[in-house]
Design a protein around this motif. Structure first.
Motif, mmCIF file in Angstrom:
data_model
loop_
_atom_site.group_PDB
_atom_site.id
_atom_site.type_symbol
_atom_site.label_atom_id
_atom_site.label_comp_id
_atom_site.label_asym_id
_atom_site.label_seq_id
_atom_site.Cartn_x
_atom_site.Cartn_y
_atom_site.Cartn_z
ATOM 1 N N GLY A 1 7.295 16.216 2.114
ATOM 2 C CA GLY A 1 7.446 16.791 3.447
ATOM 3 C C GLY A 1 6.449 17.895 3.739
ATOM 4 N N GLY A 2 5.824 18.454 2.702
ATOM 5 C CA GLY A 2 4.804 19.471 2.895
ATOM 6 C C GLY A 2 3.493 18.855 3.342
ATOM 7 N N PRO A 3 2.505 19.686 3.667
ATOM 8 C CA PRO A 3 1.222 19.151 4.134
ATOM 9 C C PRO A 3 0.379 18.614 2.983
ATOM 10 C CG PRO A 3 1.128 21.541 4.028
ATOM 11 C CD PRO A 3 2.547 21.168 3.706
ATOM 12 N N THR A 4 -0.458 17.650 3.290
ATOM 13 C CA THR A 4 -1.415 17.119 2.322
ATOM 14 C C THR A 4 -2.709 16.756 3.042
ATOM 15 O OG1 THR A 4 -1.839 15.423 0.642
ATOM 16 C CG2 THR A 4 -0.567 14.740 2.558
ATOM 17 N N GLU A 5 -3.814 16.894 2.325
ATOM 18 C CA GLU A 5 -5.110 16.481 2.862
ATOM 19 C C GLU A 5 -5.479 15.071 2.393
ATOM 20 O OE1 GLU A 5 -7.266 18.009 4.976
ATOM 21 O OE2 GLU A 5 -5.712 19.531 5.280
ATOM 22 N N ALA A 6 -4.599 14.416 1.633
ATOM 23 C CA ALA A 6 -4.950 13.151 0.994
ATOM 24 C C ALA A 6 -5.387 12.091 1.999
ATOM 25 C CB ALA A 6 -3.777 12.633 0.169
ATOM 26 N N PHE A 7 -4.665 11.941 3.092
ATOM 27 C CA PHE A 7 -4.987 10.886 4.055
ATOM 28 C C PHE A 7 -6.284 11.192 4.803
ATOM 29 C CE2 PHE A 7 -0.182 10.826 3.982
ATOM 30 C CZ PHE A 7 -0.090 9.746 3.121
ATOM 31 N N LEU B 1 -13.644 -4.033 11.613
ATOM 32 C CA LEU B 1 -12.920 -3.542 10.440
ATOM 33 C C LEU B 1 -11.912 -2.485 10.883
ATOM 34 C CD1 LEU B 1 -14.061 -2.695 6.911
ATOM 35 C CD2 LEU B 1 -12.978 -0.875 8.235
ATOM 36 N N PHE B 2 -10.708 -2.578 10.327
ATOM 37 C CA PHE B 2 -9.660 -1.592 10.578
ATOM 38 C C PHE B 2 -9.152 -1.102 9.234
ATOM 39 C CE2 PHE B 2 -5.227 -0.359 10.939
ATOM 40 C CZ PHE B 2 -5.200 0.433 12.078
ATOM 41 N N TYR B 3 -9.143 0.220 9.041
ATOM 42 C CA TYR B 3 -8.666 0.821 7.785
ATOM 43 C C TYR B 3 -7.740 1.974 8.147
ATOM 44 C CZ TYR B 3 -9.099 2.537 2.910
ATOM 45 O OH TYR B 3 -8.861 2.904 1.607
ATOM 46 N N ILE B 4 -6.551 1.995 7.540
ATOM 47 C CA ILE B 4 -5.628 3.100 7.760
ATOM 48 C C ILE B 4 -5.053 3.569 6.436
ATOM 49 C CG2 ILE B 4 -3.657 1.562 8.209
ATOM 50 C CD1 ILE B 4 -2.671 3.728 10.231
ATOM 51 N N SER B 5 -4.960 4.890 6.286
ATOM 52 C CA SER B 5 -4.333 5.509 5.117
ATOM 53 C C SER B 5 -3.185 6.372 5.624
ATOM 54 C CB SER B 5 -5.353 6.358 4.354
ATOM 55 O OG SER B 5 -4.771 6.965 3.221
ATOM 56 N N PHE C 1 1.328 4.923 -4.452
ATOM 57 C CA PHE C 1 1.437 6.260 -5.025
ATOM 58 C C PHE C 1 0.223 7.131 -4.701
ATOM 59 C CE2 PHE C 1 3.707 3.210 -7.694
ATOM 60 C CZ PHE C 1 4.983 3.761 -7.697
ATOM 61 N N GLY C 2 0.411 8.445 -4.941
ATOM 62 C CA GLY C 2 -0.684 9.386 -4.771
ATOM 63 C C GLY C 2 -0.661 10.139 -3.456
ATOM 64 N N TYR D 1 -6.618 11.985 -2.988
ATOM 65 C CA TYR D 1 -6.479 10.733 -2.254
ATOM 66 C C TYR D 1 -5.221 10.022 -2.763
ATOM 67 C CZ TYR D 1 -11.670 11.182 -2.214
ATOM 68 O OH TYR D 1 -12.966 11.619 -2.121
ATOM 69 N N PRO D 2 -4.627 9.142 -1.968
ATOM 70 C CA PRO D 2 -3.689 8.175 -2.540
ATOM 71 C C PRO D 2 -4.394 7.313 -3.582
ATOM 72 C CG PRO D 2 -3.468 8.262 -0.146
ATOM 73 C CD PRO D 2 -4.696 9.061 -0.492
#
Length: 257
Positions: A44-50, A110-114, A181-182, A189-190
């Motif tokens: 629930g906290g913030p992440t820069e991974a995406f 191309l479509f990419y989503i994280s 995961f990740g 990154y994930p």
């Protein structure tokens, strides 16, 4: 004197060595969108991974042969990343941008989503992007051309059946019934995106990239003891499969800084 100078200048132009035209690569007339769909970690906290994945996957696509101006980025918090100038991660905004670019870049999409996902779809800001909505967006914006769809999210295998077309390649981070995961607060990154970035430099095309990502994710999950295995999925349409040699990654492009 002026006449002599003009003649000398003309001769210089006539005999100057010609600059070779840059050969068009297999993705030079494609359009691409790369999306960070959330900024929350699983806690629930913030992440820069995406957003890290959004930024670095965009750079990796340019290294593989996509034109830099053809790769459009989208973020839930676009104002946080002025250097990348991403659009806002909303379904309508992404669809409009993809359709507009695809009207002139007609060779492929191309479509990419994280992001995070569930058995119903993936998170896209305040929305849920469901498989049939994404299929409709891509079918309308990018008709009658090859397309590559990469979905980095839990349960993302649910997108494969609705997105299937003969000229489409689909790569997902997990089976329809498995998490990926990740996505922690401290993850760069994930796992899936990390493996995409690690595998891309040595991959021949999107098919070998998909297989390499599958192997990389399996190793990463084994090394970290995460289970059950996410089992990333690769699906290649029958019309696209024999054409894959035409879409080999272009290694002659200069690397992005």
């Amino acid at each position: 004197m002026r006449g002599a100078a003009a003649v000398i200048g003309l001769l210089a132009l006539l005999f100057a060595p010609m600059q070779p035209a840059r050969a068009a690569g297999p993705f030079s007339n494609w359009t691409a969108v790369v999306v960070a769909g959330d900024f929350h970690a699983h806690s629930g906290g913030p992440t820069e991974a995406f957003d890290n994945a959004r930024r670095d996957v965009s750079r990796a696509l340019v290294d593989l042969g996509f034109e830099k101006d053809a790769v459009q980025q989208f973020s839930v918090r676009p104002q946080r990343y002025p250097a990348d100038s991403p659009g806002r991660s909303e379904a309508r905004t992404i669809y409009d941008a993809l359709r507009t670019r695809a009207e002139t870049a007609k060779a492929g999409c191309l479509f990419y989503i994280s992001t995070h996902g569930s058995p119903e779809g993936v998170i896209l800001g305040e929305q849920m992007l469901r498989p049939h909505l994404l299929a409709a967006m891509l079918d309308d914006a990018c008709p009658d051309r090859p397309s590559v769809v990469v979905i980095s999210a839990c349960f993302s295998g649910v997108f494969i059946q609705p997105l299937q077309k003969g000229d489409r390649l689909i790569l997902t981070a997990a089976r329809p019934d498995r998490a990926s995961f990740g996505c922690g607060e401290d993850d760069k990154y994930p796992y899936f995106d990390d493996c995409f970035l690690a595998t891309a430099p040595s991959a021949r095309d999107f098919a070998t990239l998909g297989a390499g990502v599958q192997a990389c994710v399996a190793r990463r999950e084994k090394d970290t003891g995460t289970e059950p295995a996410s089992e990333p999925q690769v699906w290649i349409g029958p019309a696209l499969r024999p054409m894959l040699p035409l879409y080999a990654f272009n290694r002659s492009k200069s690397k992005t800084p």
